[in-house]
Design an enzyme around this catalytic site. Sequence first.
Site, PDB file in Angstrom:
ATOM      1  N   GLY A  72       0.745   5.025   4.954  1.00 50.64           N
ATOM      2  CA  GLY A  72       0.013   3.951   5.643  1.00 50.64           C
ATOM      3  C   GLY A  72       0.965   2.868   6.114  1.00 50.64           C
ATOM      4  N   GLY A  73       1.883   2.481   5.238  1.00 50.18           N
ATOM      5  CA  GLY A  73       2.840   1.435   5.580  1.00 50.18           C
ATOM      6  C   GLY A  73       3.756   1.876   6.709  1.00 50.18           C
ATOM      7  N   GLY A  78       0.823  -1.200   0.000  1.00 50.00           N
ATOM      8  CA  GLY A  78       0.000   0.000   0.000  1.00 50.00           C
ATOM      9  C   GLY A  78       0.856   1.247   0.000  1.00 50.00           C
ATOM     10  CB  SER A  79      -0.085   4.722   0.711  1.00 53.84           C
ATOM     11  OG  SER A  79      -0.536   4.604   2.040  1.00 53.84           O
ATOM     12  CD  GLU A  89       7.669  -5.083  -1.071  1.00 56.45           C
ATOM     13  OE1 GLU A  89       8.075  -4.299  -1.954  1.00 56.45           O
ATOM     14  OE2 GLU A  89       8.445  -5.700  -0.334  1.00 56.45           O
ATOM     15  CB  CYS A  95       3.701  -0.273  -6.840  1.00 52.64           C
ATOM     16  SG  CYS A  95       3.746  -1.978  -7.387  1.00 52.64           S
ATOM     17  CD  GLU A 145       3.350   5.926  -5.286  1.00 50.46           C
ATOM     18  OE1 GLU A 145       2.867   6.055  -4.152  1.00 50.46           O
ATOM     19  OE2 GLU A 145       3.431   4.835  -5.866  1.00 50.46           O
TER      20      GLU A 145
HETATM   21  P1  NAP Z   1      -3.276   2.378   1.450  1.00 55.06           P
HETATM   22  O1  NAP Z   1      -4.241   3.475   1.453  1.00 55.06           O
HETATM   23  O2  NAP Z   1      -2.028   2.557   2.221  1.00 55.06           O
HETATM   24  O3  NAP Z   1      -4.069   1.109   2.021  1.00 55.06           O
HETATM   25  C1  NAP Z   1      -3.472  -0.169   2.173  1.00 55.06           C
HETATM   26  C2  NAP Z   1      -4.047  -0.844   3.413  1.00 55.06           C
HETATM   27  O4  NAP Z   1      -3.455  -0.292   4.587  1.00 55.06           O
HETATM   28  C3  NAP Z   1      -5.540  -0.697   3.586  1.00 55.06           C
HETATM   29  O5  NAP Z   1      -6.058  -1.902   4.102  1.00 55.06           O
HETATM   30  C4  NAP Z   1      -5.663   0.409   4.613  1.00 55.06           C
HETATM   31  O6  NAP Z   1      -6.799   0.254   5.416  1.00 55.06           O
HETATM   32  C5  NAP Z   1      -4.451   0.180   5.473  1.00 55.06           C
HETATM   33  N1  NAP Z   1      -3.983   1.425   6.089  1.00 55.06           N
HETATM   34  C6  NAP Z   1      -3.363   2.451   5.451  1.00 55.06           C
HETATM   35  N2  NAP Z   1      -3.072   3.428   6.342  1.00 55.06           N
HETATM   36  C7  NAP Z   1      -3.511   3.003   7.537  1.00 55.06           C
HETATM   37  C8  NAP Z   1      -3.517   3.563   8.854  1.00 55.06           C
HETATM   38  N3  NAP Z   1      -2.977   4.755   9.106  1.00 55.06           N
HETATM   39  N4  NAP Z   1      -4.066   2.856   9.852  1.00 55.06           N
HETATM   40  C9  NAP Z   1      -4.602   1.635   9.604  1.00 55.06           C
HETATM   41  N5  NAP Z   1      -4.654   1.061   8.391  1.00 55.06           N
HETATM   42  C10 NAP Z   1      -4.113   1.727   7.377  1.00 55.06           C
HETATM   43  O7  NAP Z   1      -2.820   2.010  -0.024  1.00 55.06           O
HETATM   44  P2  NAP Z   1      -3.726   1.718  -1.330  1.00 55.06           P
HETATM   45  O8  NAP Z   1      -4.639   2.820  -1.557  1.00 55.06           O
HETATM   46  O9  NAP Z   1      -4.317   0.376  -1.192  1.00 55.06           O
HETATM   47  O10 NAP Z   1      -2.680   1.544  -2.531  1.00 55.06           O
HETATM   48  C11 NAP Z   1      -2.043   2.573  -3.195  1.00 55.06           C
HETATM   49  C12 NAP Z   1      -0.571   2.586  -2.833  1.00 55.06           C
HETATM   50  O11 NAP Z   1      -0.040   1.261  -2.782  1.00 55.06           O
HETATM   51  C13 NAP Z   1       0.314   3.310  -3.833  1.00 55.06           C
HETATM   52  O12 NAP Z   1       1.170   4.155  -3.137  1.00 55.06           O
HETATM   53  C14 NAP Z   1       1.094   2.198  -4.517  1.00 55.06           C
HETATM   54  O13 NAP Z   1       2.340   2.587  -5.029  1.00 55.06           O
HETATM   55  C15 NAP Z   1       1.221   1.209  -3.422  1.00 55.06           C
HETATM   56  N6  NAP Z   1       1.440  -0.132  -3.937  1.00 55.06           N
HETATM   57  C16 NAP Z   1       2.654  -0.700  -3.747  1.00 55.06           C
HETATM   58  C17 NAP Z   1       2.914  -1.962  -4.258  1.00 55.06           C
HETATM   59  C18 NAP Z   1       4.247  -2.605  -4.049  1.00 55.06           C
HETATM   60  O14 NAP Z   1       4.374  -3.776  -4.326  1.00 55.06           O
HETATM   61  N7  NAP Z   1       5.246  -1.898  -3.587  1.00 55.06           N
HETATM   62  C19 NAP Z   1       1.922  -2.644  -4.961  1.00 55.06           C
HETATM   63  C20 NAP Z   1       0.690  -2.039  -5.124  1.00 55.06           C
HETATM   64  C21 NAP Z   1       0.463  -0.776  -4.589  1.00 55.06           C
HETATM   65  P3  NAP Z   1      -8.019   1.321   5.372  1.00 55.06           P
HETATM   66  O15 NAP Z   1      -8.233   1.672   3.942  1.00 55.06           O
HETATM   67  O16 NAP Z   1      -9.131   0.596   5.997  1.00 55.06           O
HETATM   68  O17 NAP Z   1      -7.540   2.494   6.145  1.00 55.06           O
END
Ligand code: NAP
Length: 488
Positions: free
Chosen positions: A231-232, A227-228, A251, A288, A371
Site C-alpha cells: 500500500g505504501g 501501513g503495509s 512507515e 510493526c 513480513e
Molecule cells: P494498509 O492496508 O496498507 O492500509 C493503510 C492505509 O493505506 C489505509 O488507509 C488504506 O486505505 C491505504 N491504502 C493501502 N493501499 C492502498 C492503495 N493501493 N490505494 C489507496 N489506499 C491504500 O495497512 P494496515 O492494514 O493499516 O496496517 C498493517 C501494516 O502496517 C503492517 O504491514 C504493519 O507492519 C504496518 N505498520 C507499520 C508501522 C510502522 O511504523 N512502520 C506501524 C504500524 C503498522 P484503504 O484501507 O481504504 O484501502
Amino acid sequence: TPGALSPEARAGTVPPPSGHGSSPDGPARPSLDTVLDRTRTAADAARSAGPADRARWLTALADALDAARATLVPVAQRESHLPEARLTGELRRTTFQLRLFAERLVSGALDDIHIDHADPDWPMGPRPDIRRTTIPLGPVLVFAASNFPFAFSVAGGDTASALAAGCSVVVKAHPGHPELSRITATTARAALDEAGAPTDLLQLIEGEQTGVDAVRDPRIKAVGFTGSTPGGRYLFDQAAARRDPIPFYGELGSTNPVVVTPAGWAERSEEIASGFAASLTLGSGQFCTQPGVVFVPDADAFLAALPAMSAGPMLNERIDEGYARSLRDLASRDGVEVARRTPGGTGEPDVVLLRTTAQAVRSDPSLITTEVFGPASLLIGYRSSDEVEAALTAFEGTLTGTVQAGGPDDADGLRMLALLARYAGRVIWNEWPTGVTVSDAQQHGGPWPASTAPTTTSVGTAAIRRFRRPVAFQNVPGAALPPELREA
Ligand code: NAP
C-alpha cells in the site's frame, strides 16, 4: 487542480470532517475539492503561528482527547478488538506525544537555527551574513494505520508532528476504525477551534480512491503514511509521479530480526524465551516491530524453552486473512517447516513458529524479508556468526535489529549489533523491539522496505523535521527576518 480529482471526489462523497458519519440526516459532505481548498487556507493561516501558538493547539488537543477517554476507548475496543487496557495505554501515549511536542516547541528544543555572521576573512572569500531556519511545508496528508487506532491514527504521531511543524492536516481515515476516526476528528476539531487554531486545521477524509486523489493533488505538500509495504509503495509512486513530486514519509512493514548469541543463550535462556514469547504475541503479533525472524544457535533447545502462547482476536477480517495467507506462503517455501502451532480459540489466530536454517536463507533471502503480520515468527538455526552474516548479506531494511547476548563484552553480540545497524533504524541490546517509546532520541524508520525515507523518523520529536523545510536568509535586514533569526 480540480481536474485531478476522481468522479467520486468531485461528486462529494467525502464524509463530513465534523464527524457526523454517513447519516442521511447529517450535514452535507464537503467534496475532496472543498476539503483541499480549506486545508490550503488553514495552512496559510498556520504558517505565521509561532511555537507558543502551536504548543497551545497541541495541548488543547491532548486535553480534549484525555477528557473524551470514556467515549473513545469503548468505540476503539469494538472496532479494533483490542483490549481496554491496551487502548487506554495507547491513548495515554497519544496525548503524551502531543504534550511532548508542545513542551519542546516552547523550550525552543525543536528550533533548527544556524547563524553565520558576515565575515570578510572567510577562507573562500568574504562571507555575507547568512541565517538558516525552517518553515512549514504546507498541507500534510496523513494515512492512518489499522493497528494503532490512537497512536498512529487521526491524532497520532504524524498528525502531532505535522501540527507541531505548523502544517494543516488532512487525515485519510483507516476503514478498520471508521467511527472512532470520526469521533476523534470531531473532538480534535472542537478543541483546536477553542484554542484559536486556524479553522479546518485538521480534517478527515475517507475512501480508498479519495486517498489516492488527495496524494495526487497539488494542494497537498507532503504525505505521512503508516501501513503495509504494498500500500505504501503504491501511494509513494503516486506522490513521485506528480508533476510536482512531494516528500512521502512511509512507515511500512518490517521483519525485525533478532540474533540470540551462544553466550546469551547459555546465560539467559529462560529470560530470552519468555521475553520472546511476550514480544511475539503482544497485540496478537500486529506490531510493526514484532520479532518476525530469530536466529538461534540451537532451535530445538529454543523451542523446548518457550512457554505456552496465545493471542487475542485479530484487528479485522482483512488482516486475519492476510495473516493466514502470508503464513501459508512462507511455510510452503523450500527448507521451511512448521515447528509449533498453537491453535487459537474461537475468533483467535493460531500462534505459529516456523523453522529453517541459515543455509536455506542464503539460498532464498526473501525468507527473512517477508513480513507475516500476526503472531508468527521464523526461527533460523545457525552454527556460527559467519553463517548469520552470510544469511544477512542480501537483507534489506528493517525498523529494528535485536541482539540477545551475554554480558556487555560478548564478542558475537557486539559483532551482530554492528551488522544489524547496517539495516535497522533502531538496534537493541538484551531487550525486545516491541514497545517504541516517544522521546527526543527515538528513531523509528529504516532503509526500504521499513520506510520510504530512511533519513527520518516517524516517532519522537525529531519527526517534526519531516514537515518543515530549510530556508536561508542572506543579508536580510532584521525587520524582515523571522523572529527566531533576529539578533535580539
Ligand atoms: P494498509 O492496508 O496498507 O492500509 C493503510 C492505509 O493505506 C489505509 O488507509 C488504506 O486505505 C491505504 N491504502 C493501502 N493501499 C492502498 C492503495 N493501493 N490505494 C489507496 N489506499 C491504500 O495497512 P494496515 O492494514 O493499516 O496496517 C498493517 C501494516 O502496517 C503492517 O504491514 C504493519 O507492519 C504496518 N505498520 C507499520 C508501522 C510502522 O511504523 N512502520 C506501524 C504500524 C503498522 P484503504 O484501507 O481504504 O484501502
